[in-house]
Design a protein around this motif. Structure first.
Motif, PDB file in Angstrom:
ATOM      1  N   GLU A 104      43.058  32.193  38.108  1.00 51.43           N
ATOM      2  CA  GLU A 104      42.579  32.796  39.362  1.00 51.43           C
ATOM      3  C   GLU A 104      42.701  34.308  39.250  1.00 51.43           C
ATOM      4  OE1 GLU A 104      42.401  30.935  42.656  1.00 51.43           O
ATOM      5  OE2 GLU A 104      42.348  29.056  41.551  1.00 51.43           O
ATOM      6  N   PRO A 105      41.820  35.045  39.907  1.00 52.28           N
ATOM      7  CA  PRO A 105      41.958  36.509  39.892  1.00 52.28           C
ATOM      8  C   PRO A 105      43.316  36.946  40.447  1.00 52.28           C
ATOM      9  CG  PRO A 105      39.816  35.882  40.767  1.00 52.28           C
ATOM     10  CD  PRO A 105      40.617  34.610  40.638  1.00 52.28           C
ATOM     11  N   ARG A 157      45.385  40.151  42.199  1.00 53.63           N
ATOM     12  CA  ARG A 157      45.232  41.403  42.945  1.00 53.63           C
ATOM     13  C   ARG A 157      46.555  42.157  42.872  1.00 53.63           C
ATOM     14  NH1 ARG A 157      41.312  42.671  46.160  1.00 53.63           N
ATOM     15  NH2 ARG A 157      40.640  40.515  46.371  1.00 53.63           N
ATOM     16  N   LEU A 160      41.803  44.495  41.141  1.00 55.70           N
ATOM     17  CA  LEU A 160      41.536  43.077  40.901  1.00 55.70           C
ATOM     18  C   LEU A 160      41.348  42.824  39.413  1.00 55.70           C
ATOM     19  CD1 LEU A 160      41.051  40.372  42.395  1.00 55.70           C
ATOM     20  CD2 LEU A 160      38.612  40.889  42.244  1.00 55.70           C
ATOM     21  N   SER A 164      40.309  39.907  36.653  1.00 52.45           N
ATOM     22  CA  SER A 164      39.669  38.608  36.449  1.00 52.45           C
ATOM     23  C   SER A 164      39.962  38.116  35.040  1.00 52.45           C
ATOM     24  CB  SER A 164      38.158  38.724  36.654  1.00 52.45           C
ATOM     25  OG  SER A 164      37.875  39.110  37.978  1.00 52.45           O
ATOM     26  N   ASN A 165      39.748  36.832  34.813  1.00 51.79           N
ATOM     27  CA  ASN A 165      39.950  36.262  33.492  1.00 51.79           C
ATOM     28  C   ASN A 165      39.094  37.014  32.479  1.00 51.79           C
ATOM     29  OD1 ASN A 165      41.112  34.285  31.738  1.00 51.79           O
ATOM     30  ND2 ASN A 165      39.125  33.265  31.688  1.00 51.79           N
ATOM     31  N   ASP A 174      39.346  40.039  31.494  1.00 53.57           N
ATOM     32  CA  ASP A 174      39.306  41.496  31.638  1.00 53.57           C
ATOM     33  C   ASP A 174      40.208  42.116  30.580  1.00 53.57           C
ATOM     34  OD1 ASP A 174      37.603  41.439  33.803  1.00 53.57           O
ATOM     35  OD2 ASP A 174      39.118  42.023  35.284  1.00 53.57           O
TER      36      ASP A 174
END
Length: 145
Positions: free
Chosen positions: A34-35, A37, A104, A106-107, A109
């Motif tokens: 999951e992202p 934050r 944020l 994300s997968n 990144d």
């Protein structure tokens, strides 16, 4: 070139690569479901889905990506992070948000870079006296403004 064994902890993990012939570091990517934050003035331990093994003559240093630092104020909190040659756990990166907005992740990144560095072990010799120098014990800005 030094050989480093790298293990994917999940088959979906992508291996790091050098992006150019002159690059000294390989980008590490987040491997998350999951992202994530990261609020301003906060940190998060980001998994990469990788573990590794290499000779005791080296360490791997984890450093910030300059683009994330310049554009988003994101850095590696314990810069440089050190991966010792006898560590076999998952590589994780402590990212810190110095910015004013949430960041944020994300997968996949790209979150940091890793560099293989030679290690020279110290041999300590206890003494009661150290050789004098012009600087002496001056530190913390003592050599100029």
């Amino acid at each position: 070139m030094a050989k480093v064994l790298i293990k994917k902890l999940n088959p979906k993990v992508e291996l790091p690569v050098y992006k150019t012939d002159g690059a000294s570091g390989m980008d590490l990517m987040a491997f998350i479901e999951e992202p994530i934050r990261i609020a301003p003035n906060s940190s998060y331990l980001v998994p990469t889905g990788l573990s590794m093994a290499f000779s005791g003559d080296y360490e791997v240093q984890i450093r910030p990506r300059s683009g994330l630092a310049a554009k988003k104020s994101i850095t590696v909190l314990n810069t440089p992070g050190t991966i010792d040659s006898d560590y076999r756990g998952e590589i994780k990166v402590i990212l810190f948000n110095h910015g004013t907005e949430d960041f944020l992740i994300s997968n996949k990144d790209r979150i940091a870079q890793m560099i293989l560095i030679p290690v020279i072990k110290m041999e300590l010799e206890e003494t009661d006296n150290l050789p004098d120098t012009l600087r002496g014990d001056g530190g913390f800005g003592s050599t100029g403004k």
